[in-house]
Design a protein around this motif. Structure first.
Motif, PDB file in Angstrom:
ATOM      1  N   THR A 193      -0.494  -2.075  17.449  1.00  0.00           N
ATOM      2  CA  THR A 193       0.687  -2.946  17.462  1.00  0.00           C
ATOM      3  C   THR A 193       1.826  -2.324  18.260  1.00  0.00           C
ATOM      4  N   MET A 194       2.082  -1.057  18.055  1.00  0.00           N
ATOM      5  CA  MET A 194       3.156  -0.373  18.780  1.00  0.00           C
ATOM      6  C   MET A 194       2.874  -0.354  20.279  1.00  0.00           C
ATOM      7  N   ALA A 236      -0.061  12.200   8.991  1.00  0.00           N
ATOM      8  CA  ALA A 236       1.005  11.961   8.024  1.00  0.00           C
ATOM      9  C   ALA A 236       1.213  13.133   7.072  1.00  0.00           C
ATOM     10  N   ASN A 257       3.664  10.656  16.905  1.00  0.00           N
ATOM     11  CA  ASN A 257       4.267   9.636  16.053  1.00  0.00           C
ATOM     12  C   ASN A 257       3.213   9.128  15.058  1.00  0.00           C
ATOM     13  N   VAL A 258       3.444   9.351  13.778  1.00  0.00           N
ATOM     14  CA  VAL A 258       2.454   8.965  12.771  1.00  0.00           C
ATOM     15  C   VAL A 258       2.259   7.450  12.704  1.00  0.00           C
ATOM     16  N   ASP A 259       3.229   6.690  13.247  1.00  0.00           N
ATOM     17  CA  ASP A 259       3.137   5.216  13.217  1.00  0.00           C
ATOM     18  C   ASP A 259       2.451   4.646  14.456  1.00  0.00           C
ATOM     19  N   LEU A 260       1.982   5.518  15.340  1.00  0.00           N
ATOM     20  CA  LEU A 260       1.340   5.040  16.568  1.00  0.00           C
ATOM     21  C   LEU A 260       0.088   4.227  16.235  1.00  0.00           C
ATOM     22  N   ASP A 261       0.040   2.981  16.740  1.00  0.00           N
ATOM     23  CA  ASP A 261      -1.139   2.141  16.525  1.00  0.00           C
ATOM     24  C   ASP A 261      -1.193   1.065  17.599  1.00  0.00           C
ATOM     25  N   ASN A 294       2.801   9.862  22.982  1.00  0.00           N
ATOM     26  CA  ASN A 294       3.347   9.478  21.683  1.00  0.00           C
ATOM     27  C   ASN A 294       2.434   9.783  20.497  1.00  0.00           C
ATOM     28  N   LYS A 304      -7.600   2.270  17.930  1.00  0.00           N
ATOM     29  CA  LYS A 304      -7.431   3.061  16.705  1.00  0.00           C
ATOM     30  C   LYS A 304      -8.334   4.287  16.723  1.00  0.00           C
ATOM     31  N   GLY A 331       0.336  14.511  14.760  1.00  0.00           N
ATOM     32  CA  GLY A 331       0.682  13.161  14.342  1.00  0.00           C
ATOM     33  C   GLY A 331       0.029  12.682  13.070  1.00  0.00           C
TER      34      GLY A 331
END
Length: 502
Positions: free
Chosen positions: A420-421, A478, A414-418, A411, A446, A476
């Motif tokens: 939390t995900m 942004a 995915n630029v939102d991968l962090d 994944n 991170k 990935g």
């Protein structure tokens, strides 16, 4: 383009040749004849596109010459010259379809206008002929496609045979021609192949199956089969980049689909034997009802319990393929493709590594286009190699940390991968997962994601075909500007500086 000037007056002949810029009209050869008989002899040999002829000449007058010319050189355009403007000559000229009639004494402007009109008529005729030939060639390809289709309507086949001139009442040979080159740019050009067969006395049509394969149908009698095989072998000797698979003899139109399927089965053998260039139907080995039924479960079991044994296991599997030479290529490819997907999954890093380190630029689709067992084996061993390397790098971690690593690999685009995900995906708290990962790996999730993207980006930056915005998207980031900023912070070099250094 060639032109003949026929006139018994030396001054007229030489004056026309020297006074006109023939190259302006696309004419590169200008021939001269002093009488009708000499003009006919030159036209028979050289087939000029344009003939500029006087009507009153010795041996053969212009009208007699033109009548014979229509048989000897039917493609020639006629331009008549004469000082005798009587009705009978005009009628004869019109009957013989002269492009123009020039009155003597000759004016150069009239001659040039007549030449221009003749050249234009020839160009229009050639264009119409090219359109007709293209249309006829497409009809022949369509007919070849119908001939290999067992569900095609016989009346439609018969109609198209009649329209294309392909005989519908003979015996037939069919064969598939394939490029031996595994390069994606390899191409089998149908048109010169069918032309060569037709030029050698056979009646042949064909269909382009794909870039690397074409299907040929030849109409011939049984006594011509020996000559056909001789022709195929001679053609293969001249064209070493091709191989041919010959189907069984077809006794009538309805038997061609069966012959085509036989040629396909014969071509399948090239997967196991790429050195044989002429494959005959009927030589295939029969396949048992059960074939390696336990191969896939065994592969799955080893990949989970004893992955270090997979290399030897794959070599044994391929040795078995070579020894038994079954089943059909499609079944082998399907099995290997499933195994490759088990190892690669959605791990883009492994796929990129296959491209950068092993040259398999389109790893996801390589097997389906693979032409030989040797190439399939090379690919599978490369897949295993990159998979084993990643497994060695993560083997010291607990199952949860390995799952995080696998999730990042699948994944990272995915630029939102962090954190939390990932924690949400694993149904764990962010604090617990972050602490566990840091304790085992010595780095935060991170930072691991950032390092992962940078390492992948380095490989892509080294490839000069990738633009920076494309690399940013693939890895990935942004935006391209953010990618450049992060890359420079990690390497002390901008991406372009890194590329030049590499």
């Amino acid at each position: 383009m060639r032109l003949l000037i026929a006139d018994d007056d030396d001054y007229t002949r030489e004056g026309l040749r020297e006074s006109i810029d023939w190259k302006k009209y696309g004419i590169s050869v200008v021939m001269l004849a002093g009488d009708g008989a000499e003009a006919l002899r030159l036209c028979t040999i050289h087939q000029p596109e344009i003939v500029l002829t006087d009507i009153r000449m010795p041996k053969l007058n212009g009208i007699e010459f033109a009548e014979k010319l229509s048989l000897r050189s039917p493609g020639s355009q006629l331009i008549f010259m004469s000082g005798f403007m009587d009705v009978e000559y005009l009628r004869s000229a019109i009957k013989l379809s002269a492009v123009e009639y020039i009155e003597k004494p000759i004016k150069m402007a009239d001659v040039e206008q007549a030449i221009f009109k003749s050249v234009r008529a020839l160009e229009e005729k050639q264009a119409q002929g090219a359109v007709y030939r293209q249309k006829n060639e497409l009809m022949k390809q369509k007919l070849a496609g119908l001939l290999r289709d067992e569900h095609a309507v016989l009346d439609e086949i018969t109609r198209q045979c009649r329209e294309t001139g392909f005989p519908a009442d003979k015996r037939y040979a069919s064969f598939i021609i394939r490029s031996r080159n595994e390069d994606d740019e390899a191409y089998v050009d149908l048109e010169p192949i069918t032309k060569e067969w037709n030029d050698n006395g056979f009646i042949a049509i064909g269909e382009q199956l794909d870039r690397k394969h074409c299907f040929i149908v030849v109409a011939c009698q049984s006594h011509e089969y020996k000559q056909l095989y001789t022709m195929i072998n001679r053609w293969l000797n001249k064209n070493d980049r091709y191989m041919v698979a010959i189907g069984e003899e077809a006794n009538g139109i309805k038997a061609i689909p069966r012959s085509y399927l036989a040629s396909r089965r014969a071509m399948d053998r090239s997967f196991y034997d790429s050195d044989t260039r002429c494959l005959l139907s009927g030589e295939e080995k029969s396949s048992p009802n059960e074939w390696h039924t336990g191969a896939l479960p065994e592969f799955y079991k080893l990949s989970n319990s004893n992955p270090e044994q997979l290399g030897e296991w794959l070599e044994t599997l391929f040795a078995s393929f070579r020894e038994k030479r079954y089943p059909a290529k499609e079944k082998v490819i399907a099995l290997l493709d499933t195994m490759a997907q088990m190892l690669l999954g959605d791990n883009r890093k492994l796929i990129e590594t296959l491209a950068n380190e092993h040259g398999f630029a389109d790893a996801e689709h390589y097997l389906k286009r693979c032409g030989t067992l040797d190439n399939a084996e090379s690919f599978m061993l490369a897949v295993l190699s990159v998979w084993m390397e990643e497994k060695r790098q993560t083997s010291g971690y607990t199952r949860l940390v390995q799952e995080v690593i696998s999730y990042v690999a699948a994944n990272y685009r995915n630029v939102d991968l962090d954190l939390t995900m990932i924690a949400s995906h694993m149904h764990l708290s962010t604090s617990y997962l972050g602490k566990l990962f840091k304790e085992e790996t010595g780095t935060s999730i991170k930072q691991y994601i950032s390092d992962y993207r940078i390492e992948l980006a380095k490989n892509l930056v080294e490839n000069e075909h990738h633009k920076m915005h494309t690399i940013a998207e693939l890895c990935g980031f942004a935006s391209a500007s953010y990618f450049v900023k992060v890359f420079k912070a990690a390497t002390d070099l901008s991406p372009m500086q890194y590329r030049k250094k590499s």
